[in-house]
Scaffold this motif. Structure first.
Motif, mmCIF file in Angstrom:
data_model
loop_
_atom_site.group_PDB
_atom_site.id
_atom_site.type_symbol
_atom_site.label_atom_id
_atom_site.label_comp_id
_atom_site.label_asym_id
_atom_site.label_seq_id
_atom_site.Cartn_x
_atom_site.Cartn_y
_atom_site.Cartn_z
ATOM 1 N N UNK A 449 0.674 -1.229 -0.080
ATOM 2 C CA UNK A 449 0.015 -0.093 -0.042
ATOM 3 C C UNK A 449 0.983 1.269 0.028
ATOM 4 N N UNK A 450 1.998 1.297 0.690
ATOM 5 C CA UNK A 450 2.795 2.477 0.660
ATOM 6 C C UNK A 450 3.326 2.768 -0.765
ATOM 7 N N UNK A 451 3.779 1.632 -1.374
ATOM 8 C CA UNK A 451 4.068 1.695 -2.687
ATOM 9 C C UNK A 451 3.404 2.210 -3.878
ATOM 10 N N UNK A 452 2.159 1.754 -3.656
ATOM 11 C CA UNK A 452 0.776 2.002 -4.397
ATOM 12 C C UNK A 452 0.526 3.476 -4.115
ATOM 13 N N UNK A 453 0.585 3.934 -3.018
ATOM 14 C CA UNK A 453 0.274 5.483 -2.712
ATOM 15 C C UNK A 453 1.274 6.191 -3.370
ATOM 16 N N UNK A 454 2.647 6.120 -3.329
ATOM 17 C CA UNK A 454 3.613 6.798 -3.969
ATOM 18 C C UNK A 454 3.221 6.585 -5.482
ATOM 19 N N UNK A 455 3.071 5.455 -6.208
ATOM 20 C CA UNK A 455 2.825 5.513 -7.488
ATOM 21 C C UNK A 455 1.958 6.483 -7.896
ATOM 22 N N UNK A 456 0.586 6.231 -6.978
ATOM 23 C CA UNK A 456 -0.619 7.128 -7.392
ATOM 24 C C UNK A 456 -0.394 8.592 -7.355
ATOM 25 N N UNK A 457 0.655 9.008 -6.546
ATOM 26 C CA UNK A 457 0.925 10.617 -6.458
ATOM 27 C C UNK A 457 2.162 10.748 -7.196
ATOM 28 N N UNK A 458 2.936 10.042 -7.843
ATOM 29 C CA UNK A 458 4.251 10.486 -8.551
ATOM 30 C C UNK A 458 3.737 11.330 -9.782
ATOM 31 N N UNK A 459 2.773 11.236 -10.490
ATOM 32 C CA UNK A 459 2.437 12.039 -11.604
ATOM 33 C C UNK A 459 2.517 13.397 -11.142
ATOM 34 N N UNK A 460 2.070 13.634 -10.178
ATOM 35 C CA UNK A 460 1.972 15.195 -9.733
ATOM 36 C C UNK A 460 3.204 15.764 -8.947
ATOM 37 N N UNK A 465 8.442 12.013 -14.957
ATOM 38 C CA UNK A 465 7.671 10.934 -14.736
ATOM 39 C C UNK A 465 6.600 11.220 -15.637
ATOM 40 N N UNK A 466 5.782 12.161 -15.240
ATOM 41 C CA UNK A 466 4.549 12.615 -15.848
ATOM 42 C C UNK A 466 4.615 13.000 -17.559
ATOM 43 N N UNK A 467 5.960 13.447 -18.167
ATOM 44 C CA UNK A 467 6.015 13.376 -19.257
ATOM 45 C C UNK A 467 6.189 12.231 -19.915
ATOM 46 N N UNK A 468 6.921 11.279 -19.435
ATOM 47 C CA UNK A 468 7.070 9.888 -20.125
ATOM 48 C C UNK A 468 5.525 9.230 -19.928
ATOM 49 N N UNK A 469 4.826 9.267 -19.086
ATOM 50 C CA UNK A 469 3.554 8.660 -18.940
ATOM 51 C C UNK A 469 2.708 9.285 -19.921
#
Length: 651
Positions: A449-460, A465-469
């Motif tokens: 869950x801590x990794x999922x939370x970090x992933x979910x907020x990484x784009x902001x 990371x946001x550009x590559x996505x």
């Protein structure tokens, strides 16, 4: 699926949407009223200027046309709501999770593992081992029995000698005793690699466990890596069903004799090697290191050559007969040069578990999380033996809404962990006490869950990371659009494909060929003799016996059905029945006897179907793009376009 990712990669490096526009807001063109800015176009153009192979794409007007088509396709994909398809959303989410790993992993641990990996690929270990094989999910009783067995075998090996014990106990089913030869980093699973590299030469390791069972390793030798070799080879293979073909061992010996007579290796490879990939390049192969070539005979011979230019004697491998020439040798590359490749390998290897653990520790500290939780005693109290049968359920009165742990601004409840336990029971291999079980499961639950939370907020949080996505998002969307609209035509447009074939038949033919014998020699006079003998209709075996006398090879024949680009034929060779003049070709002389000229023939639709479908799809896409341009009005700002051209010209 690989095709899809190659397509997406092209668009992510060739044409993509740039987020976060610069101060330059000039509109270059609009698609149905939606603006596209000069800053975006310039960034894309400049980024890909050195990547495009087609010179026309470096022309600004041509590139603008490609870029406009790209924007038209994106507009259509969104109009068709392809971005709302569940499969599209799933695949994008999967990619984001995979990509996020490279942005949130622990760099210090990764760097240490990469350094260790470099040391290991720079050194080889020669070892043998004994393995007591057990399943990964073996019960404690079987695990203990396997461990005790390997301990006893180690004691025997210390007294009687490792190799003696290894050969005696190997049965190929439950016990394996194998001589592994030399290997380097990444050739074995990581725990095995650790044991081998951390054991001294002449010593036997302590027992250790891998996914296969319990091992002991005996290290026979350690050496510096032999580095990389570049070689050329001449290969001769057996041709079943060809009654005229020589035995490969006889043909390779003839070629070797010509080499010993001073003829050029590259020229002979071009004329006679059956490796169609390397023959046009004089037999040259891509560089390789130890363990890369799937042939011990070939690798051993290649690394056995000492000086540049050395040539091996003919030898046989599983693929045929070879002669190898050493072209170059290079030691292991520097750490800086190998670092990017090693990082990728480390992240795909079992080493990644160490990186994961470091990441969990870092993120837990970031969000102030503790692995101990007072609520765990409650969860241990509600478990029973049904959990190990896979039938356990949350009890009645379970307080599912009660807060359990908070990660950032996300609150996890008792129900979240309760549901996790229900799903986890399906994978419980053996019994253990409930307190230990709950503690272990909670740790895994918290890590996930801590990794999922970090992933979910990484784009902001991370602009790169946001550009590559964003690049991948558009590329994936375009793939779905092209697959739906163009590439599935083989299944849906059979009549149209047939009509297209009938209208363009002259494009789909088998080229003119010859049934021929090519005689090759270093000596022009020899070929004159061969020509006279061929005119007398003497058979090839008799001519060879007459010309190649006194253990000297003066002529080699190639018998085949040949197109104009066949390696044995001179350029611009005239397809004419009979015996040709003598040509200078590949640093030798050749004479061609044309037995029959096979005319160009029309391919049927079935014979040419792959090429016809490809051409039809290109035709359909061109027509479709014209329809999109009519559907979505494109308006180009000519003043902005001239400004773009000026900027590019002055770069």
């Amino acid at each position: 699926m690989n095709y899809k990712y190659l397509f997406i990669l092209f668009f992510s490096t060739a044409i993509f949407n740039i987020y976060g526009q610069s101060a330059n807001k000039d509109i270059l063109f609009s698609v149905d009223g939606e603006p596209v800015y000069t800053s975006e176009f310039l960034r894309v153009y400049n980024k890909n200027l050195d990547l495009v192979q087609d010179e026309s794409q470096k022309n600004v007007d041509e590139y603008l046309s490609l870029f406009t088509n790209y924007k038209l396709k994106l507009k259509e994909a969104k109009a068709l709501e392809l971005h709302e398809k569940p499969s599209y959303i799933r695949e994008l989410d999967s990619y984001k999770k995979q990509l996020a790993k490279s942005f949130i992993s622990d760099s210090e641990v990764t760097d240490a593992l990469v350094q260790e990996a470099y040391e290991r690929v720079s050194n080889d270990v020669k070892a043998s081992h004994i393995l007591i094989k057990i399943p990964e999910n073996a019960n404690p009783k079987d695990t203990l029995a396997a461990y005790n067995t390997i301990v006893k075998l180690r004691e025997r090996a210390l007294k009687e000698g490792f190799e003696k014990v290894r050969k005696e106990v190997h049965n190929g089913q439950t016990v394996y005793g194998e001589d592994l030869g030399y290997f380097s980093g990444f050739r074995m699973v990581y725990p095995f690699e650790n044991a081998a590299y951390n054991t001294k030469v002449g010593a036997i390791s302590q027992p250790f466990k891998t996914q296969f069972g319990y091992h002991i390793v005996y290290v026979q030798d350690k050496r510096k890596s032999r580095g990389e070799r570049t070689v050329a080879h001449i290969m001769v293979v057996e041709k079943p069903g060809d009654s005229l073909a020589e035995k490969p061992e006889n043909r390779i010996q003839d070629i070797y004799k010509k080499l010993k007579q001073g003829e050029d290796f590259e020229a002979l490879a071009k004329q006679f090697s059956d490796d169609g990939n390397s023959a046009p390049n004089g037999g040259k192969l891509a560089p390789f290191s130890g363990g890369q070539i799937n042939s011990e005979e070939f690798e051993g011979t290649a690394f056995g050559l000492k000086e540049i230019g050395d040539v091996s004697e003919p030898f046989k491998s599983a693929y045929g007969w070879h002669i190898v020439k050493l072209l170059g040798k290079r030691p292991v590359a520097s750490f800086e040069k190998m670092k990017p490749e090693l990082e990728q390998k480390v992240k795909r290897d079992e080493r990644s578990k160490l990186i994961d653990e470091a990441l969990y520790t870092k993120l837990k500290a970031k969000y102030n999380l503790k692995e101990e939780n007072k609520a765990l005693a409650y969860f241990a109290s509600i478990l029973n033996d049904n959990f190990f049968k896979g039938t356990w359920e949350l009890p009645k009165g379970f307080t599912e809404s009660k807060p359990l742990v908070k990660i950032g601004n996300k609150q996890l409840t008792y129900k979240d962990f309760g549901d996790y336990l229900v799903s986890a029971q399906r994978n419980m291999p053996s019994k253990t006490d409930f307190k230990t079980l709950v503690s272990k499961q909670y740790n895994t639950f918290l890590n996930t869950n801590v990794v999922t939370y970090q992933e979910d907020n990484l784009e902001s949080e991370n602009e790169e990371y946001a550009h590559v996505v964003a690049e991948y998002r558009d590329g994936l969307l375009l793939f779905d659009l092209m697959e739906t609209t163009i590439w599935n035509t083989a299944k849906t447009d059979s009549l149209e494909i047939e009509n297209y074939y009938n209208a363009h038949k002259n494009k789909y033919t088998t080229p003119k060929r010859i049934d021929a014998v090519v005689a090759s020699s270093k000596d022009q006079k020899t070929l004159k003799k061969v020509g006279k003998l061929l005119k007398k209709r003497m058979g090839l075996p008799e001519i060879k016996a007459l010309i190649n006398s006194n253990n000297k090879i003066d002529v080699i024949f190639t018998v085949d059905t040949m197109e104009a680009n066949h390696q044995a034929l001179p350029k611009a060779f005239e397809f004419k029945k009979g015996i040709s003049k003598i040509y200078n070709h590949n640093n030798a002389f050749v004479l061609v006897q044309v037995n029959e000229v096979l005319p160009e023939t029309q391919k049927t639709l079935d014979e040419a179907k792959g090429l016809v479908i490809s051409d039809y799809q290109a035709f359909k896409e061109e027509k479709w793009l014209k329809e999109l341009a009519e559907k979505y009005k494109v308006v180009v700002n000519q003043e902005a376009l001239e400004s773009v051209k000026t900027q590019i010209k002055n770069q």
